[in-house]
Design an enzyme around this catalytic site. Structure first.
Site, PDB file in Angstrom:
ATOM      1  CG  HIS A  88      -0.962  -4.177  15.781  1.00 55.90           C
ATOM      2  ND1 HIS A  88      -0.624  -2.940  15.278  1.00 55.90           N
ATOM      3  CD2 HIS A  88      -0.761  -5.060  14.782  1.00 55.90           C
ATOM      4  CE1 HIS A  88      -0.248  -3.081  14.011  1.00 55.90           C
ATOM      5  NE2 HIS A  88      -0.313  -4.361  13.687  1.00 55.90           N
ATOM      6  CB  CYS A  98       0.910   4.804   7.629  1.00 52.77           C
ATOM      7  SG  CYS A  98      -0.334   5.080   6.349  1.00 52.77           S
ATOM      8  CD  GLU A 144      -2.915   1.231  13.373  1.00 55.55           C
ATOM      9  OE1 GLU A 144      -2.576   0.459  12.466  1.00 55.55           O
ATOM     10  OE2 GLU A 144      -4.032   1.777  13.425  1.00 55.55           O
ATOM     11  CB  THR A 199      -5.214   1.594   9.971  1.00 54.59           C
ATOM     12  OG1 THR A 199      -4.014   0.895  10.302  1.00 54.59           O
ATOM     13  CG2 THR A 199      -5.158   3.022  10.459  1.00 54.59           C
ATOM     14  CB  SER A 210      -2.869  -6.563  11.853  1.00 55.71           C
ATOM     15  OG  SER A 210      -4.235  -6.292  11.923  1.00 55.71           O
ATOM     16  CG  ASN A 211      -3.319  -5.380   5.412  1.00 58.84           C
ATOM     17  OD1 ASN A 211      -3.251  -6.206   4.515  1.00 58.84           O
ATOM     18  ND2 ASN A 211      -3.833  -4.184   5.272  1.00 58.84           N
ATOM     19  CB  SER A 221       3.358  -5.463   5.225  1.00 57.59           C
ATOM     20  OG  SER A 221       2.656  -6.597   5.693  1.00 57.59           O
ATOM     21  CB  CYS A 227      -0.860  -0.004   1.268  1.00 61.14           C
ATOM     22  SG  CYS A 227       0.156   0.047   2.759  1.00 61.14           S
TER      23      CYS A 227
END
Ligand code: SF4
Length: 538
Positions: free
Chosen positions: A354, A326, A356, A394, A453-454, A496, A242
């Site tokens: 996590h 990000c 983030e 996110t 996570s994504n 990622s 991304c």
């Protein structure tokens, strides 16, 4: 809307060179690429009787083991005969000489390609076979194998064989060439090594170890043969990097370029083993905490963001910090600060631990509560039930996060939502795309690392669509058993995961038989984030 795009090159959305063209793959969507091979027999060529015996004991009825004879001349003759045969898959297996100093007797070398110096046969499914052998507990290396006309030892061997070769033998190249485009694998069990040459007293023990390894490898060879077949591969679009990940990697590269190694990076710059290993090779040093960074050094903060406490600590230590957070994570941080300043209790929907989440919670300690599940909503104790707001990590699964938000709104009808979606465009788009390929697939493979996570959410999204799905770091993680009876495989990659990994997965699967590669594009992306001032070109 799903756009059907039968790409002529198979990878229409990817920058040139990022995902390699698949040799031998049948690109296109026609039903002719999916079906049953006329002959699915696996033939295993073993040059010598003891090798054939070892393999037969382990392979059972999984393949027809033939003794093809010792040496190049016999291999050439057998190769000619094999060309006229109607087998489905071909394995060449036997003992061989190790070429690398760190190989030990009994180690298995799975050929990435095999050559006699004139003709080279590629074995693209080598990573799949090597991964399965490794999971069976066997010591495996993957690399080129060279076949020579006559036996050579010691220095002569080193002189005559390509220094890049992992193993040398007298037969494989001529036998493997007979595959003629059909799936082929070459496995050599190391009997002698540069340190323990063939004519040394240790040679007999090395030979026995090699035979034991061949026997242990045989059931895996049978699984490899059973996994072969024609397939359709559906690539989810968008997939892979991304804008936030692109930017974070570019920041580290720019800092490396400007000041040279070492460049310290707090936490993994993005959650992907390939990205981290590549940057490490180039001089990045990944640390867990700032205490590991020398005073005055330069440190890059990862794409997942950091809490203000980390920034303060960096400033106190005189570190030159470059922030690769990000911008979409920074946006959530800003929302957290704003709600907290207005006296709201902020429910952060996300996963404990996590990075983030840790960074976002650090923006307003005491004013943010983590909510992982709908059940957690019941434990919120706001001072003023009219002043509750919620934010999201996110990279959550859109549908799951929305369910939690719904429960929260039911309990606190006045709850304030984020100004715009916190789950980022890249997460949303990849989930939509994986859903589209899952609808047409028997199996979904998602490229990504286990801490991404994504990527994990993509696996769950495919599973919720009713399809078995697996997270893989690369082709070596594909278990051959997953492929049994599977004719269409959906492939995606987390935000990622490098695009090249998707190319490697496709190439490895194409080594099991012809594949038709096409793409399902649910949307296209054109987002780009500018670099921070510290690394912008003057
Ligand atoms: S996944 Fe989303 S939030 Fe994370 S780096 Fe990419 S764009 Fe940014």
């Amino acid at each position: 809307m799903t756009a059907h795009k039968a790409g002529a090159d198979g990878f229409p959305e990817v920058a040139p060179g990022a995902e390699p063209e698949v040799a031998g793959a049948a690109h296109g969507e026609g039903p002719d690429v999916v079906g049953v091979r006329p002959d699915t027999r696996m033939v295993v060529c073993a040059p010598l009787l003891p090798e054939a015996r070892a393999i037969r004991r382990g392979i059972g009825s999984g393949g027809e083991v033939r003794i093809t004879g010792y040496g190049a001349a016999r291999a050439r003759r057998q190769g000619e005969r094999l060309r006229r045969d109607t087998f489905g898959t071909l394995v060449v297996a036997g003992t061989g000489g190790g070429m690398a100093d760190d190989l030990r007797p009994g180690d298995l070398v799975v050929a990435s390609d095999v050559t006699d110096g004139t003709t080279t046969t590629a074995c693209p499914s080598a990573p799949l076979l090597a991964g399965e052998l490794r999971r069976a507990g066997l010591p495996v290396r993957t690399g080129p194998v060279v076949s020579v006309d006559r036996l050579a030892h010691g220095r002569e061997r080193a002189r005559r064989v390509d220094p890049g070769a992992l193993a040398v033998d007298l037969e494989s190249a001529w036998l493997a060439a007979a595959a003629g485009g059909r799936p082929v694998a070459v496995v050599r069990a190391v009997s002698d090594t540069p340190r323990r040459p063939l004519l040394s007293p240790a040679a007999l023990a090395g030979g026995l170890r090699a035979l034991r390894s061949l026997r242990a490898a045989a059931p895996v060879l049978a699984r490899w043969g059973a996994a072969a077949g024609q397939r359709r591969l559906l690539l989810a679009g968008p997939r892979s990097f991304c804008a936030g990940v692109d930017r974070a990697i570019e920041i580290v590269e720019k800092v490396l370029e400007r000041q040279g190694p070492p460049v310290y990076v707090r936490k993994q710059i993005v959650h992907n083993t390939h990205v981290v290993a590549d940057l490490e090779r180039r001089g990045a040093v990944f640390v867990d905490e700032l205490s590991e960074v020398p005073d005055g050094a330069c440190v890059v903060f990862s794409a997942h963001g950091v809490s203000p406490a980390v920034r303060r600590e960096a400033a106190r230590r005189g570190l030159a910090a470059v922030d690769a957070t990000c911008p979409l994570v920074s946006k959530v941080h800003a929302e957290a600060r704003r709600f907290a300043a207005d006296g709201y209790l902020v429910a952060l929907i996300g996963h404990a631990g996590h990075e983030e989440v840790e960074g976002t919670m650090g923006e307003a300690p005491g004013a943010i509560a983590l909510v992982e599940t709908a059940e957690d909503v019941a434990s919120l104790r706001p001072q003023d039930p009219g002043k509750v707001a919620y934010l999201m990590q996110t990279t959550l699964a859109v549908d799951e996060a929305e369910r939690v938000a719904e429960v929260l709104r039911e309990r606190f009808p006045a709850a304030r939502a984020p100004g715009s979606d916190d789950i980022c465009y890249a997460t949303t788009n990849r989930q939509q795309a994986v859903r589209a390929v899952a609808a047409e697939s028997d199996l979904v493979l998602v490229a990504g690392s286990s801490n991404s996570s994504n990527s994990l959410r993509l696996v769950e999204t495919a599973e919720r669509a009713g399809v078995p799905a697996h997270l893989i770091d690369g082709p070596a993680d594909i278990q051959l058993g997953w492929l049994a009876g599977v004719s269409t495989i959906g492939i995606s990659a987390g935000a990622s995961a490098p695009p090249a990994v998707v190319g490697q997965i496709v190439a490895a699967l194409a080594g099991l038989g012809p594949v038709g590669v096409s793409e399902r594009v649910t949307t296209t992306e054109s987002i780009h984030f500018s670099l921070p001032k510290e690394v912008r070109s003057p």
